[in-house]
Design a protein around this motif. Structure first.
Motif, PDB file in Angstrom:
ATOM      1  N   GLY A 129      50.628  42.589  38.161  1.00  0.00           N
ATOM      2  CA  GLY A 129      50.034  43.604  39.028  1.00  0.00           C
ATOM      3  C   GLY A 129      48.522  43.519  39.139  1.00  0.00           C
ATOM      4  N   VAL A 130      47.944  42.403  38.686  1.00  0.00           N
ATOM      5  CA  VAL A 130      46.490  42.270  38.814  1.00  0.00           C
ATOM      6  C   VAL A 130      46.176  41.757  40.209  1.00  0.00           C
ATOM      7  N   GLY A 131      45.286  42.428  40.882  1.00  0.00           N
ATOM      8  CA  GLY A 131      44.940  42.017  42.245  1.00  0.00           C
ATOM      9  C   GLY A 131      43.444  42.014  42.461  1.00  0.00           C
ATOM     10  N   HIS A 132      43.108  41.801  43.712  1.00  0.00           N
ATOM     11  CA  HIS A 132      41.725  41.745  44.156  1.00  0.00           C
ATOM     12  C   HIS A 132      40.902  42.933  43.616  1.00  0.00           C
ATOM     13  N   GLY A 133      39.832  42.617  42.907  1.00  0.00           N
ATOM     14  CA  GLY A 133      38.933  43.680  42.431  1.00  0.00           C
ATOM     15  C   GLY A 133      39.311  44.296  41.091  1.00  0.00           C
ATOM     16  N   ASP A 134      40.513  43.993  40.592  1.00  0.00           N
ATOM     17  CA  ASP A 134      40.887  44.529  39.272  1.00  0.00           C
ATOM     18  C   ASP A 134      40.095  43.818  38.176  1.00  0.00           C
ATOM     19  N   ARG A 135      39.905  44.508  37.052  1.00  0.00           N
ATOM     20  CA  ARG A 135      39.151  43.909  35.943  1.00  0.00           C
ATOM     21  C   ARG A 135      40.085  43.401  34.846  1.00  0.00           C
ATOM     22  N   GLY A 157      40.759  36.695  42.962  1.00  0.00           N
ATOM     23  CA  GLY A 157      39.774  37.667  43.457  1.00  0.00           C
ATOM     24  C   GLY A 157      39.592  38.856  42.541  1.00  0.00           C
ATOM     25  N   ALA A 158      40.082  38.737  41.314  1.00  0.00           N
ATOM     26  CA  ALA A 158      39.858  39.804  40.332  1.00  0.00           C
ATOM     27  C   ALA A 158      38.533  39.523  39.616  1.00  0.00           C
ATOM     28  N   ILE A 159      38.150  40.397  38.690  1.00  0.00           N
ATOM     29  CA  ILE A 159      36.832  40.304  38.051  1.00  0.00           C
ATOM     30  C   ILE A 159      37.029  40.138  36.554  1.00  0.00           C
ATOM     31  N   ASN A 261      32.114  38.775  46.940  1.00  0.00           N
ATOM     32  CA  ASN A 261      33.176  39.322  46.095  1.00  0.00           C
ATOM     33  C   ASN A 261      32.741  39.239  44.630  1.00  0.00           C
ATOM     34  N   PRO A 262      32.853  40.341  43.868  1.00  0.00           N
ATOM     35  CA  PRO A 262      32.459  40.275  42.458  1.00  0.00           C
ATOM     36  C   PRO A 262      33.272  39.209  41.721  1.00  0.00           C
ATOM     37  N   LEU A 263      32.576  38.423  40.898  1.00  0.00           N
ATOM     38  CA  LEU A 263      33.250  37.375  40.129  1.00  0.00           C
ATOM     39  C   LEU A 263      33.415  37.802  38.676  1.00  0.00           C
ATOM     40  N   PHE A 264      32.330  38.326  38.109  1.00  0.00           N
ATOM     41  CA  PHE A 264      32.472  38.775  36.729  1.00  0.00           C
ATOM     42  C   PHE A 264      31.447  39.834  36.354  1.00  0.00           C
ATOM     43  N   ILE A 265      31.801  40.512  35.258  1.00  0.00           N
ATOM     44  CA  ILE A 265      30.887  41.441  34.603  1.00  0.00           C
ATOM     45  C   ILE A 265      30.636  40.821  33.241  1.00  0.00           C
TER      46      ILE A 265
END
Ligand code: WTA
Length: 654
Positions: A129-135, A157-159, A261-265
């Motif tokens: 269930g991990v998708g675009h923008g999820d951390r 596309g997740a972070i 698109n955010p890549l990482f924190i």
């Protein structure tokens, strides 16, 4: 610091690259001219060496400073750029990772194999269930799956938020909570210093009893089996990597995502107790990580073996283990363990074994090898090394010379690279085939990068003077913000020189007569211990969190090996002082900080004192404590509320 500056200023050795090196170098003098002629066109050209699903038409949008957008209407997939495109270009059989575990186990992973693994892992994550923008939090040892995990998250596309495996369960928990991670990827453990360092148990602890804390966001934990240590298991939540990933389909289309698109924190220490989640995005970050790796590390992917010794838990591991080298299709060494296990020549043995051509490491490592003596590296054949890099802290000329002579066979150029978690990629460095290097100086901004050294009011100090390092123009891999805290982003980096629109780096620097930059360390309450950033306030709050401690002050004192060392001054509550011996208390507090933050934050010294030096307004004067910690005569105490305090403290410390 002043003796250090005097010392640096007498440094007049110069080393030009050999004609052979210069002739084959990728980074040339023309790059500076091109970038000077048209900075944005220059970066656009670098960006075009990546694969864009949708080409960009706009290079930089700086209409809402300090929030930059680079290549904003372009679309790309970061993982595709690091993997599939090399396979599609016929380089699938090239080795991507030459991995070696600390106990000596090895794996060679080609680009085709890594692509396959990442595609499967991407399918697993999507299945969870991990998708675009999820951390997704990643808490792993230095094993190939760690790199694969980062790329799998990027691919969908997740972070990702990678948390250094040496951090404690508490640090892990606060980072997971701050980012609201949905999945954690970890391993049962990793090998460090000949022992198993457990990771899954720390994840369990972080996700355990949350008391009054925020609600749990983590739904699943994906676990790589590395060490076989016993782990507890939650059937609803935990999944073995070796069950899920090989069973997943190896078909996975890399969908395009916007450049921004955010890549990482990545969390890093600031001047307050709370770590900052530095946010990086895709197109600009990958452009600069790949470009700098190419021209500063002079990567020739068909022939070089690159080794960046950083852990993926730090920015250096993000940009120069995962993203830069893989975007360039390079072959690199990935090593799990510590430099001295099982013997102190371990690194040099690896250089010899894998014929490493480019080594990128930190001054603190070089200084500790220096201390052990040249006999150890001399036992190994290091003749494959043709370029050396340094990162993380100022490198003193002695260490620089030793690095060149003993490791670099008196010929390898050294690039001293200055940058930060926030800058995402190298900003100030020699180009190895162009620049005449000076031991101890990071020297010049890279092509396309604009910096200056200014005084407190933002005026240029000019050659021959010291001041504050600023970045005067936006750059592609600049941080895009602090996760969840846009105000802190503006306040921390942009408010100081708001009028000029400069980025304030927090580093002191000096320009020599040639205009070369010499970095002088942080000007704020951030310490640099073995190239790792630590906040004085964060350690102080850990200390006062111990029931024995009434008050605490922490300073970074200069240390021969680690650059700086954590030195703490604590006032113990009367009741504890009466019942415990001071040495026992000091030892207890050292391990306490280790448990609260992580072993890297453990103070070198814990001094138990009766009072702390404070101004009339109650501010602790760390400068005076630093004098004591470094064994210097104590400076000006006139602004103290009680001027006698320092002599009492000095006496107590002796
Ligand atoms: C310091 C690490 C002098 C500096 C890439 C900076 C350096 C902080 C150098 C960032 C260098 C890094 N010379 N100082 N070559 N490289 N620093 O975020 O104080 O872990 O602000 O990024 O390290 O540390 P960070």
């Amino acid at each position: 610091m002043s003796s250090q500056i005097d010392h640096l200023l007498t440094e007049n050795r110069r080393f030009a690259p050999s004609p052979e090196f210069a002739a084959n170098a990728i980074g040339t003098a023309e790059l500076y001219a091109q970038a000077d002629a048209d900075r944005e066109a220059f970066w656009a050209e670098q960006a075009r060496s990546l694969h864009w699903h949708t080409p960009f038409t706009e290079v930089l949008d700086w209409s809402n400073p300090p929030f930059a957008q680079w290549f904003t209407d372009g679309e790309l997939n970061v993982a595709y750029n690091c993997l599939d495109r090399h396979v599609e270009a016929g380089n699938g059989d090239r080795v991507a990772l030459l991995w070696e575990g600390e106990p000596g186990d090895e794996r060679r992973i080609t680009y085709a194999e890594l692509t396959d693994e990442v595609k499967r892992a991407a399918n697993v994550l999507e299945g969870l269930g991990v998708g675009h923008g999820d951390r997704v939090a990643i808490y792993m040892p230095m094993i190939p799956e760690a790199v694969a995990a980062m790329l799998a998250v990027a691919r969908i596309g997740a972070i990702h938020s990678v948390i250094f495996g040496g951090f404690s369960a508490d640090s892990l928990r606060s980072r997971i909570d701050d980012a609201g991670a949905k999945v954690v990827i970890t391993a049962d453990g990793g090998y460090r210093k000949g022992r198993v360092s457990p990771l899954k148990p720390a994840v369990d602890q972080a996700l355990g009893d949350r008391g009054a804390g925020p609600q749990e966001t983590v739904e699943h934990v994906l676990v790589v089996k590395r060490t076989g240590n016993e782990v507890s298991w939650d059937d609803d939540r935990d999944i073995w990597w070796h069950d899920a990933v090989p069973a997943a389909s190896a078909d996975h289309e890399a969908r395009p995502f916007p450049a921004e698109n955010p890549l990482f924190i990545l969390y890093t220490s600031g001047t307050t107790g709370k770590p900052k989640g530095i946010l990086h995005t895709s197109g600009g970050y990958l452009t600069q990580a790949a470009f700098t790796n190419k021209v500063v590390h002079d990567i020739h992917p068909e022939s070089d073996v690159f080794w960046c010794t950083a852990d993926i838990g730090w920015i250096t591991g993000h940009s120069y283990v995962t993203y830069g080298p893989l975007a360039n299709g390079a072959t690199q060494v990935l090593y799990e363990g510590t430099p001295d296990t099982p013997h102190p020549g371990r690194w040099w043995e690896l250089v010899e074994k894998y014929r490493v051509t480019i080594l990128y490491t930190a001054p603190t490592a070089i200084r500790s090898f220096m201390k052990l003596g040249r006999a150890i590296p001399k036992k190994f054949d290091l003749s494959s090394l043709r370029l050396l890099g340094s990162v993380g802290e100022p490198i003193n000329p002695e260490a620089w010379m030793w690095y060149r002579k003993i490791i670099g066979n008196k010929t390898a150029p050294i690039v001293d690279t200055w940058w930060q978690t926030e800058t995402g990629a190298i900003m100030v460095s020699a180009l190895p085939g162009v620049t005449e290097t000076k031991p101890g100086s990071a020297q010049v901004p890279l092509p396309g990068i604009a910096i200056d050294v200014v005084d407190d009011d933002g005026n240029r100090v000019g050659n021959g003077n010291g001041g504050l390092l600023v970045i005067t123009k936006p750059w592609p891999s600049m941080l895009r913000g602090i996760w969840g805290d846009p105000e802190r982003f503006v306040e921390t980096y942009w408010e100081k020189f708001q009028k000029q629109g400069y980025y304030f780096a927090g580093d002191g620097a000096r320009l020599d007569e040639d205009g070369d930059v010499w970095f002088l360390g942080r000007v704020d309450d951030v310490m640099n211990v073995s190239g790792h950033r630590l906040s004085t306030t964060e350690i102080e709050s850990a200390l006062v969190g111990n029931e024995a401690v009434a008050e605490a002050a922490v300073v970074g004192a200069s240390d021969e090996t680690t650059g700086q060392a954590v030195v703490s001054f604590v006032i113990i509550k009367e009741s504890y002082l009466a019942a415990h011996d001071p040495e026992g208390l000091a030892a207890q507090l050292r391990s306490w900080v280790g448990e609260q933050i992580g072993a890297i934050a453990r103070p070198r010294d814990v001094y138990i004192v009766g009072e702390l030096p404070k101004t009339r307004s109650g501010k602790i004067m760390r400068r005076l404590l630093r004098d004591v910690a470094e064994g210097r005569e104590v400076g000006d105490t006139t602004t103290l509320a009680d001027t006698a305090v320092m002599s009492i403290i000095s006496a107590q410390v002796k």
